[in-house]
Write an enzyme that holds these catalytic residues in place. Sequence first.
Site, PDB file in Angstrom:
ATOM      1  CB  VAL A  63      20.255  40.854  25.689  1.00  0.00           C
ATOM      2  CG1 VAL A  63      20.003  39.366  25.750  1.00  0.00           C
ATOM      3  CG2 VAL A  63      21.146  41.201  24.524  1.00  0.00           C
ATOM      4  CG  ASP A  64      19.988  41.928  30.466  1.00  0.00           C
ATOM      5  OD1 ASP A  64      20.400  40.937  29.835  1.00  0.00           O
ATOM      6  OD2 ASP A  64      20.729  42.694  31.097  1.00  0.00           O
ATOM      7  CB  SER A  65      14.241  44.856  28.886  1.00  0.00           C
ATOM      8  OG  SER A  65      14.668  45.365  27.649  1.00  0.00           O
ATOM      9  CB  ALA A  66      14.675  41.516  24.482  1.00  0.00           C
ATOM     10  N   GLY A 120      41.461  35.558  46.601  1.00  0.00           N
ATOM     11  CA  GLY A 120      41.291  36.899  47.154  1.00  0.00           C
ATOM     12  C   GLY A 120      42.639  37.568  47.310  1.00  0.00           C
ATOM     13  CG  HIS A 135      43.107  31.474  39.768  1.00  0.00           C
ATOM     14  ND1 HIS A 135      42.150  31.993  40.596  1.00  0.00           N
ATOM     15  CD2 HIS A 135      44.299  31.874  40.283  1.00  0.00           C
ATOM     16  CE1 HIS A 135      42.719  32.686  41.559  1.00  0.00           C
ATOM     17  NE2 HIS A 135      44.026  32.631  41.394  1.00  0.00           N
ATOM     18  CB  CYS A 145      43.901  31.147  44.785  1.00  0.00           C
ATOM     19  SG  CYS A 145      45.355  32.186  44.702  1.00  0.00           S
ATOM     20  CE1 TYR A 146      43.468  35.028  52.384  1.00  0.00           C
ATOM     21  CE2 TYR A 146      41.097  34.700  52.216  1.00  0.00           C
ATOM     22  CZ  TYR A 146      42.200  35.115  52.935  1.00  0.00           C
ATOM     23  OH  TYR A 146      42.033  35.609  54.205  1.00  0.00           O
ATOM     24  CE  LYS A 183      23.831  41.074  28.418  1.00  0.00           C
ATOM     25  NZ  LYS A 183      23.090  42.245  28.938  1.00  0.00           N
ATOM     26  CD  GLU A 224      39.015  30.930  39.161  1.00  0.00           C
ATOM     27  OE1 GLU A 224      39.374  29.754  39.281  1.00  0.00           O
ATOM     28  OE2 GLU A 224      39.442  31.847  39.887  1.00  0.00           O
TER      29      GLU A 224
END
Length: 525
Positions: free
Chosen positions: A237-240, A58, A180, A85-86, A380, A182
Amino acid sequence: MTTSNHDTIVVLDYGSQYSQLIARRVREANVFCELFSWSTPAETILALKPRGFILSGGPNSVYDHGAPTLPDYVLASGLPVLGICYGMQLLAHGRGGRVASSLKREYGPATLQINEPDNPLFKDWRLESDAEPNSQQVWMSHGDKVEHLPPGFRPLAHTDNSPFAAAADVDRRYYAVQFHPEVVHTPQGRLVLSNFVHHVCGCASDWTPANFIEEQVTAVREQVGNGRVVLGLSGGVDSAVAAALIHKAIGSQLVCIFVDHGLLRQGEAAQVVATFQREQGMKLVAVNAVEEYLESLAGITDPEQKRRIIGEKFVRIFEREANKLGKIDFLAQGTIYPDVIESAGKDKKDAHVIKTHHNVGGLPEDMDFELVEPLRLLFKDEVRQIGTALGLPDSLVWRQPFPGPGLAIRCLGEITWERLERLRLADDIFVSELRQANMLRQDTQQSFAVLLPVKSVGVMGDGRTYQEVIALRAVTTEDFMTADWARLPYDLLARVSLSSAAPLARGERVVLDITSKPPATIEWE
Ligand code: XMP
């Protein structure tokens, strides 16, 4: 609040731009993970029965007035904690260590020297250099750092600048890293997170596409019963994927409505109908609303006004079509996890609105339906995995994101059918070249043409031309919050520029957008 039967890790968000990435990495290790603001009430978090906590980085210093704190329930739970980190500084500060305030930031790569290679956090690290067997590149981005470790902690790794780049109170299962793990710039960072959730927290690897589909199919069946569900299919993509998943659960109780507003790319409307109606065998109502949209957009040049008109119109048409279907009990949506996180953070006193992101598939606000949102826990990349597992074609699952208002915000100035058609053609030429060069996944994350309301003089044959300019935009990005312009091969650009002018036979000038985000946004409007 969401609940799950899976072993769950909770990431507490302290405002790092990488917080979502931490949660994604944990999910990539097949462990379910949710992200919450650090100030979320304890009951909400504890109700999830987490197996461990990760504290994000942060922008604050633990000494700042009003700086975010470590909630009491975290340490009181007796569960493992990883501070990043933070998060590391909070953990150290909270356990009686000392954090040194610093005005000088360390930002960039550093070489991590591991003091304790047998620690579970470093299990299976592939040590890269024989010369320096216990060293690895990590990414640093911090001002303050831990100067004295709290009682019970011992250093696990160091860098030139940080004597405690990783540390742990192994008995209490408190771990902390200054770097980090990630981000991709820490090549073995994923392993650190995976090791923490598997070997420190003891989580099972049960967050998989197959499990997810099975659970959601059961959940949708339970929720819907014999009811009927309507879903607005945008072609994205999402609604499909939501449609395919719900269809698997309840078959013909689902009806999809696809509104063709004329602002889609070349061949897209036809592809949606072909995929869902013919290949997937879904009930699909395709509405041709092109004229209606063009009429209401006539003469409008302001980007925000375009967005508003398109959003409102979608709601009206969707309602009209849904009413024709008789009794409908549920509205299904392709809401995904980042949407959920974003709307949870809506009440934060945010920065300026740069542009309102309307999604044309979005919720008609005053409709009286219960919601079915089977993807609301997914990122996603997970949505794509599920789409593939459900048998949707790659061309749909791997489509680059396309804004809800479609070509309206890439057709700068007034929207006419003729200008849309020119834009569609140029866009198709550009994207087809990129597709052929296999540059639509790793090399560019969003690529498109823009039609500018600016004319320039050209010459074709013996004649003068005076045509609007086409701009090509291709970006690389991890999260669409920041982006860089893609370094495309000159030969590919040359082919695009030649064929952009030729089939149109009008002599458009073609320019390349080389602006990163910031300062530009990805779209031009
Ligand atoms: P910007 O242009 O803000 O875009 O850098 C970031 C991402 O958001 C998409 N975008 C939109 N998506 N409705 C949407 O559904 C919108 O109004 C909208 N405006 C931008 C953009 O395509 C990019 O992926």
